[in-house]
Design a protein around this motif. Structure first.
Motif, short mmCIF file in Angstrom:
data_model
loop_
_atom_site.label_atom_id
_atom_site.label_comp_id
_atom_site.label_asym_id
_atom_site.label_seq_id
_atom_site.Cartn_x
_atom_site.Cartn_y
_atom_site.Cartn_z
N PHE A 175 -3.09 -3.98 5.97
CA PHE A 175 -2.52 -3.50 4.72
C PHE A 175 -2.02 -4.69 3.90
O PHE A 175 -1.81 -5.79 4.43
CB PHE A 175 -1.36 -2.53 4.98
N ASP A 183 0.83 -1.21 0.00
CA ASP A 183 0.00 0.00 0.00
C ASP A 183 0.86 1.26 0.00
O ASP A 183 0.58 2.22 -0.73
CB ASP A 183 -0.93 0.01 1.21
N GLN A 203 1.06 4.17 -2.80
CA GLN A 203 0.79 5.57 -2.48
C GLN A 203 1.95 6.47 -2.89
O GLN A 203 1.74 7.61 -3.32
CB GLN A 203 0.53 5.72 -0.98
#
Length: 408
Positions: free
Chosen positions: A273, A145, A149
């Motif tokens: 996550f 994740d 990002q």
């Protein structure tokens, strides 16, 4: 038979009680979480099978070697237990491990299922002093994740492209820090006394290390200084790596990358996550990962050596090693390369396990230590506390460190 409940002693170790007032067998370990739960289950199964009570005693890894040394010196040694690779030379030299060579003649145990290389650490001459249960190269855990990002290509993809170096590692960590606010990477464990986990791989991959081939201190070598400079830059210039004392952990979801054994995956079962594994980065001296090789050993000063040997054979059997393989990469070839092992963890695809773990075994290294390792470790731990400070005079600190270590 009477059964007692599980109790936790105030002295920081946990005891699994058996079926009589006094345990017949004491098993020492630093396991935690689900790995510990499985060992406790195996102990109960052995008790049911043989009538021998087994008491499982747990000590945190950072304190394990010292506590074991105290137990042995005070005449309170466990019967059987885990031994880390760094403690083998001292325990063998001091005659505190029982000779297990008879296992080679036990056809049902099939010692030949263990590669010769996996037994080398545990042999002296024609004698065998332990049987590894884990043959685990460090892998890199990464937060998918955070990479997404930050808009950074993930480590496994970079590795596939032939780009996964420590420079790429540093660049990826910095991008995660700048674009997400999370820490980019952590190499060393949270506990500073467990500094060797992770840091050794960085040292070796850059041509350094704790000891050279002549077992002289190598921490002040050019390769070691290069590796430590990388980490200092990430801590103090980039601020992408947590400093010693910072409690940021990978399972908290605010850390992009982390070095650990594959057994760490057990702590991520409830992670909020997405995560993956990849090989460690390549340094100026190649891609060298650290091989964690813990083993089962019978302690020569234990009170029940014959029964301890039987329990060792039970724990290290093909059937039970297939069960513990969920947490500890098995040295038994019949288990390691089985489809059951490769597909045991749905969170870790078999292809990732082959690339990040099995394919790295050939270049992995075990930490070879001297018989003064406990004292050396204290010296090194204190020195690294000074090294990982802003503006540290690293070369001068490590020159003094090596002078002390070589003088032990």
């Amino acid at each position: 038979m009477r059964h007692r409940t599980l109790s936790v002693a105030l002295t920081s170790f946990l005891i699994l009680s058996g079926t009589s007032a006094a345990a017949d067998l004491r098993f020492s370990t630093w396991a935690g979480g689900e790995g510990l739960a499985l060992l406790q289950q195996l102990a109960r199964e052995y008790t049911a099978k043989t009538g021998t009570d087994v008491r499982v005693e747990v000590t945190p890894f950072a304190d394990y070697s010292r506590k074991l040394a105290v137990q042995i010196a005070s005449g309170d040694a466990p019967d059987i237990g885990w031994v880390a690779e760094r403690d083998v030379p001292t325990l063998v030299a001091s005659n505190n491990l029982a000779n297990l060579s008879a296992l080679g003649k036990d056809a049902s145990f099939n010692l030949s299922d263990f590669p010769t290389s996996s037994l080398a650490l545990w042999k002296r001459g024609g004698s065998l002093y332990g049987v590894p249960f884990s043959n685990s190269p460090l892998v890199l855990f990464y937060n998918k994740d955070l990479f997404k990002q930050a808009g950074v290509v993930d480590p496994m993809t970079q590795y596939a492209r032939g780009q996964w170096s420590y420079a790429d590692f540093q660049k990826s960590a910095l991008s995660i820090k700048q674009k997400t606010g999370s820490s980019g990477a952590r190499v060393m464990r949270v506990d500073p006394k467990a500094w060797a986990g992770g840091l050794l791989a960085v040292l070796w991959s850059n041509g350094g290390g704790v000891y050279d081939r002549n077992m002289k201190c190598n921490l002040n070598s050019a390769g070691s200084l290069q590796a430590l400079s990388l980490m200092q830059n990430m801590m103090f210039r980039d601020q992408s790596m947590p400093r010693p004392g910072d409690q940021t952990s990978f399972d908290g979801g605010r850390l992009g990358m982390y070095f650990d054994n594959i057994s760490y995956a057990g702590q991520l079962k409830d992670a909020k996550f997405k995560w993956g594994i990849a090989p460690l980065p390549r340094g100026s001296a190649g891609r060298v990962t650290q091989l964690g090789q813990a083993g089962y050993a019978v302690f020569s000063k234990g009170r029940n050596q014959a029964e301890a040997m039987n329990f060792l054979k039970f724990l290290a059997s093909k059937e039970n090693m297939a069960r513990t393989a969920r947490f500890f990469p098995p040295p038994r070839q019949s288990v390691l390369r089985s489809s059951a092992y490769l597909n045991a963890n749905p969170a870790v695809p078999a292809s990732a396990l082959r690339t990040a773990l099995i394919s790295q075994l050939g270049s992995a290294r075990v930490l070879q230590t001297t018989t003064d390792w406990l004292k050396a470790n204290d010296v090194i731990t204190s020195s690294l506390d000074q090294v990982f400070q802003p503006g540290a005079s690293t070369k001068a600190i490590l020159d003094r460190t090596c002078q002390t270590v070589d003088g032990l």
